[in-house]
Motif scaffolding. Structure first.
Motif, PDB file in Angstrom:
ATOM      1  N   HIS A  65       0.903  -1.088   0.193  1.00 13.55           N
ATOM      2  CA  HIS A  65       0.116   0.075   0.056  1.00 13.55           C
ATOM      3  C   HIS A  65       0.877   1.205  -0.137  1.00 13.55           C
ATOM      4  CE1 HIS A  65      -4.002   1.864   1.577  1.00 13.55           C
ATOM      5  NE2 HIS A  65      -3.177   2.765   0.870  1.00 13.55           N
ATOM      6  N   GLU A  69       1.507   4.450  -3.083  1.00 12.56           N
ATOM      7  CA  GLU A  69       1.000   5.713  -2.818  1.00 12.56           C
ATOM      8  C   GLU A  69       2.525   6.443  -3.112  1.00 12.56           C
ATOM      9  OE1 GLU A  69      -1.746   6.318  -2.535  1.00 12.56           O
ATOM     10  OE2 GLU A  69      -2.670   5.091  -0.960  1.00 12.56           O
ATOM     11  N   GLU A 128      -9.051   7.144   1.154  1.00 13.15           N
ATOM     12  CA  GLU A 128      -9.071   6.400  -0.281  1.00 13.15           C
ATOM     13  C   GLU A 128     -10.460   6.767  -0.917  1.00 13.15           C
ATOM     14  OE1 GLU A 128      -6.258   4.737  -1.342  1.00 13.15           O
ATOM     15  OE2 GLU A 128      -5.432   4.437   0.857  1.00 13.15           O
ATOM     16  N   GLU A 159      -6.229   2.744  -6.019  1.00  9.04           N
ATOM     17  CA  GLU A 159      -7.075   3.133  -4.713  1.00  9.04           C
ATOM     18  C   GLU A 159      -8.256   2.231  -4.536  1.00  9.04           C
ATOM     19  OE1 GLU A 159      -5.382   4.972  -3.406  1.00  9.04           O
ATOM     20  OE2 GLU A 159      -4.591   6.769  -5.014  1.00  9.04           O
ATOM     21  N   HIS A 162      -6.771  -0.512  -2.586  1.00  6.72           N
ATOM     22  CA  HIS A 162      -6.274   0.033  -1.386  1.00  6.72           C
ATOM     23  C   HIS A 162      -7.543  -0.110  -0.419  1.00  6.72           C
ATOM     24  CE1 HIS A 162      -3.114   2.380  -3.053  1.00  6.72           C
ATOM     25  NE2 HIS A 162      -2.779   1.126  -3.116  1.00  6.72           N
TER      26      HIS A 162
HETATM   27 FE   LIG Z   1      -4.460   4.694  -1.818  1.00  4.10          FE
END
Ligand SMILES: [Fe+2]
Ligand SMILES: [Fe+2]
Length: 246
Positions: A65, A69, A128, A159, A162
């Motif tokens: 994760h 990013e 998110e 995203e 995520h």
């Molecule tokens: Fe994200």
């Protein structure tokens, strides 16, 4: 609710006019890169959680994760470079998580319990979701720009992944779903208001720096900004009755 829908409509119209200039575009991507990594504070949350969790599979989710990013941040920075520019300096008034943290006080706190991890992951769910919504709105603004559209597509795909990551971590700690839902709603309310303030701060900055070239348009947007500020102030007065999450 109606005031918010009108604000969203005007945000979109405003973005279309302010982001047609190169300076506006560079500022937007500077802010987006910062929100992905930079000084937004999100990356430190991953580090704290990775240190706390023991399970190797969960540790790995956190690492992936964070790496995603950082990749998004780099992608947006690279775009600024392609434009022949350098990232613009930002203030905390242009950082969603920093503004939200004034209420939550989560960024500086150490992670010492499962509940701390659950809280952060619930907050990240909200962040998110905001990112996805924002990227989707940008797709409407930049629908004719192939380079921007492909960056947004890639970011949205990640995203969405995520969101699954956050839920997996929450499940791992066997969180009480009702409590998570309640916390999520509280974060969502606070984030929503912080986001409206952020949009207004950005709008004022864009106007002060004349990203909108036409003077009459600037006057119009100042007037609209004044109305938005009144609505936000009303909401803030109501917020006194919201319970602030622990
Ligand atoms: Fe994200
Ligand atoms: Fe991202």
């Amino acid at each position: 609710m109606r005031a918010k829908a009108i604000e969203e409509f005007f945000n979109f119209q405003f973005q279309k006019s302010a982001l047609s200039s190169k300076r506006g575009l560079v500022h937007l991507f500077s802010q987006m890169a910062d929100a992905e990594g930079g000084n937004s504070g999100e990356l430190c949350l991953f580090d704290k959680i990775e240190d706390y969790v023991q399970d190797p599979a969960i540790k790995n989710i956190i690492r992936v994760h964070k790496a995603d990013e950082e990749r998004h941040e780099q992608m947006f920075l690279d775009y600024i470079k392609i434009l022949g520019e350098t990232p613009q300096p930002l203030t905390d008034e242009m950082r969603l998580l920093k503004m939200l943290d004034r209420e939550l006080d989560i960024l500086e706190k150490p992670v010492t319990s499962d509940q701390d991890v659950i809280n952060i992951m619930t907050l990240l769910l909200v962040i998110e979701e905001r990112a996805i919504l924002e990227f989707e709105n940008m797709q409407k603004v930049f629908k004719n720009d192939h380079a921007i559209m492909s960056m947004l597509e890639e970011a949205i795909k990640d995203e969405e992944k995520h969101l699954k990551f956050c839920n997996k971590v929450i499940e791992h700690f066997k969180a009480d779903q009702n409590k998570v839902d309640e916390q999520y709603q509280e974060y969502k309310k606070l984030e929503d208001l912080a986001y409206r303030k952020l949009s207004l701060n950005l709008m004022n900055f864009y106007l002060d720096n004349e990203f909108v070239e036409n003077e009459f348009s600037r006057k119009f947007w100042r007037f609209m900004g004044g109305i938005a500020r009144q609505e936000i102030e009303k909401e803030e007065a109501r917020k006194e009755s919201y319970p602030i999450p622990a």
